[in-house]
Motif scaffolding. Sequence first.
Motif, PDB file in Angstrom:
ATOM      1  N   MET A   1       0.796  -1.117  -0.626  1.00 11.69           N
ATOM      2  CA  MET A   1       0.005  -0.101   0.043  1.00 11.69           C
ATOM      3  C   MET A   1       0.944   1.592   0.131  1.00 11.69           C
ATOM      4  SD  MET A   1      -3.186  -1.165   2.212  1.00 11.69           S
ATOM      5  CE  MET A   1      -3.475   0.378   2.986  1.00 11.69           C
ATOM      6  N   LEU A   2       2.096   0.957   0.403  1.00 11.00           N
ATOM      7  CA  LEU A   2       2.583   2.616   0.362  1.00 11.00           C
ATOM      8  C   LEU A   2       3.739   2.257  -0.570  1.00 11.00           C
ATOM      9  CD1 LEU A   2       4.264   2.361   4.002  1.00 11.00           C
ATOM     10  CD2 LEU A   2       2.788   4.164   3.415  1.00 11.00           C
TER      11      LEU A   2
ATOM     12  N   VAL B   1       3.911   5.415  -4.942  1.00  5.21           N
ATOM     13  CA  VAL B   1       5.110   5.815  -5.222  1.00  5.21           C
ATOM     14  C   VAL B   1       5.354   5.287  -6.010  1.00  5.21           C
ATOM     15  CG1 VAL B   1       7.393   6.291  -4.526  1.00  5.21           C
ATOM     16  CG2 VAL B   1       5.764   6.456  -2.603  1.00  5.21           C
ATOM     17  N   THR B   2       5.740   4.049  -6.534  1.00  6.20           N
ATOM     18  CA  THR B   2       5.926   3.786  -7.988  1.00  6.20           C
ATOM     19  C   THR B   2       5.569   4.098  -9.095  1.00  6.20           C
ATOM     20  OG1 THR B   2       6.731   1.473  -6.537  1.00  6.20           O
ATOM     21  CG2 THR B   2       6.258   1.554  -9.005  1.00  6.20           C
ATOM     22  N   ILE B   3       4.161   3.932  -8.715  1.00  5.97           N
ATOM     23  CA  ILE B   3       2.636   4.770 -10.161  1.00  5.97           C
ATOM     24  C   ILE B   3       3.559   6.275 -10.650  1.00  5.97           C
ATOM     25  CG2 ILE B   3       0.437   5.152 -10.180  1.00  5.97           C
ATOM     26  CD1 ILE B   3      -0.133   2.661  -8.595  1.00  5.97           C
ATOM     27  N   VAL B   4       3.463   6.972  -9.332  1.00  2.00           N
ATOM     28  CA  VAL B   4       3.963   8.390  -9.458  1.00  2.00           C
ATOM     29  C   VAL B   4       5.514   8.722  -9.344  1.00  2.00           C
ATOM     30  CG1 VAL B   4       4.351  10.650  -7.581  1.00  2.00           C
ATOM     31  CG2 VAL B   4       2.118   8.831  -7.616  1.00  2.00           C
ATOM     32  N   PHE B   5       6.072   8.256  -9.775  1.00  2.00           N
ATOM     33  CA  PHE B   5       7.355   8.080 -10.344  1.00  2.00           C
ATOM     34  C   PHE B   5       7.914   7.616 -11.749  1.00  2.00           C
ATOM     35  CE2 PHE B   5       9.981   7.976  -6.074  1.00  2.00           C
ATOM     36  CZ  PHE B   5       9.924   8.721  -5.867  1.00  2.00           C
ATOM     37  N   VAL B   6       7.048   6.730 -12.063  1.00  2.00           N
ATOM     38  CA  VAL B   6       7.271   6.332 -13.377  1.00  2.00           C
ATOM     39  C   VAL B   6       6.216   7.355 -13.867  1.00  2.00           C
ATOM     40  CG1 VAL B   6       5.909   4.572 -15.107  1.00  2.00           C
ATOM     41  CG2 VAL B   6       6.841   3.488 -12.917  1.00  2.00           C
ATOM     42  N   LEU B   7       4.758   7.801 -13.569  1.00  2.00           N
ATOM     43  CA  LEU B   7       4.299   8.459 -14.358  1.00  2.00           C
ATOM     44  C   LEU B   7       4.254   9.994 -14.741  1.00  2.00           C
ATOM     45  CD1 LEU B   7       0.075   7.612 -13.670  1.00  2.00           C
ATOM     46  CD2 LEU B   7       1.739   6.201 -15.583  1.00  2.00           C
TER      47      LEU B   7
ATOM     48  N   LEU C   1      10.125   0.746 -10.229  1.00  3.81           N
ATOM     49  CA  LEU C   1       9.831  -0.689 -10.906  1.00  3.81           C
ATOM     50  C   LEU C   1      10.559  -1.561  -9.745  1.00  3.81           C
ATOM     51  CD1 LEU C   1       9.587  -0.499 -14.457  1.00  3.81           C
ATOM     52  CD2 LEU C   1       6.879  -0.129 -13.312  1.00  3.81           C
ATOM     53  N   MET C   2      11.097  -1.451  -8.938  1.00  6.04           N
ATOM     54  CA  MET C   2      11.404  -2.334  -8.456  1.00  6.04           C
ATOM     55  C   MET C   2      11.068  -1.704  -7.144  1.00  6.04           C
ATOM     56  SD  MET C   2      15.677  -3.626  -9.729  1.00  6.04           S
ATOM     57  CE  MET C   2      15.988  -1.341 -10.806  1.00  6.04           C
ATOM     58  N   LEU C   3      10.869  -1.083  -6.817  1.00  7.18           N
ATOM     59  CA  LEU C   3      10.277  -0.815  -5.024  1.00  7.18           C
ATOM     60  C   LEU C   3       9.986  -1.503  -4.220  1.00  7.18           C
ATOM     61  CD1 LEU C   3      11.366   1.506  -3.040  1.00  7.18           C
ATOM     62  CD2 LEU C   3       9.084   2.575  -4.173  1.00  7.18           C
ATOM     63  N   PRO C   4       9.121  -1.732  -5.434  1.00  3.29           N
ATOM     64  CA  PRO C   4       7.828  -2.676  -4.124  1.00  3.29           C
ATOM     65  C   PRO C   4       8.377  -3.983  -4.423  1.00  3.29           C
ATOM     66  CG  PRO C   4       6.112  -1.952  -6.050  1.00  3.29           C
ATOM     67  CD  PRO C   4       7.722  -1.543  -6.080  1.00  3.29           C
ATOM     68  N   GLY C   5       9.703  -4.444  -5.022  1.00  2.00           N
ATOM     69  CA  GLY C   5      10.070  -6.462  -4.763  1.00  2.00           C
ATOM     70  C   GLY C   5      10.868  -5.866  -3.803  1.00  2.00           C
ATOM     71  N   ALA C   6      11.038  -4.511  -3.334  1.00  2.00           N
ATOM     72  CA  ALA C   6      12.607  -4.557  -2.104  1.00  2.00           C
ATOM     73  C   ALA C   6      11.925  -4.394  -1.416  1.00  2.00           C
ATOM     74  CB  ALA C   6      13.194  -3.479  -2.892  1.00  2.00           C
TER      75      ALA C   6
END
Length: 103
Positions: free
Chosen positions: A18-19, A23-29, A61-66
């Motif tokens: 959820m966190l 953030v991933t979506i904001v950084f990509v878009l 894109l690697m953030l959720p996996g990390a």
Amino acid sequence: DGGSADKAIQSSIVTGLMLSLPVTIVFVLLGDSIVRVLFEYGSFDTNDTMQTALALAAYALMLPGAVLGRVLQCCSFARHDTATPAWATIISVIAHAAAATLL
């Protein structure tokens, strides 16, 4: 108790996703806008902004996996399993090296 531990793990995974996903979506878009506002002045031109925004998106894109890796690593240590996090770290280092080579 195994049931409460499983609930705590599940809660940690959900909280981490959820966190990290927003953030991933904001950084990509919006990565190009973020980089432009923070860095595009002086000798840092539009091409530099685009290249940096691409790198930001790739790392985002690697953030959720990390985040999930860190949660699961702590869970493994709590269960006295040190081999699984060690192997996961080795695989993670190889994946990050490959990603850095592609960038």
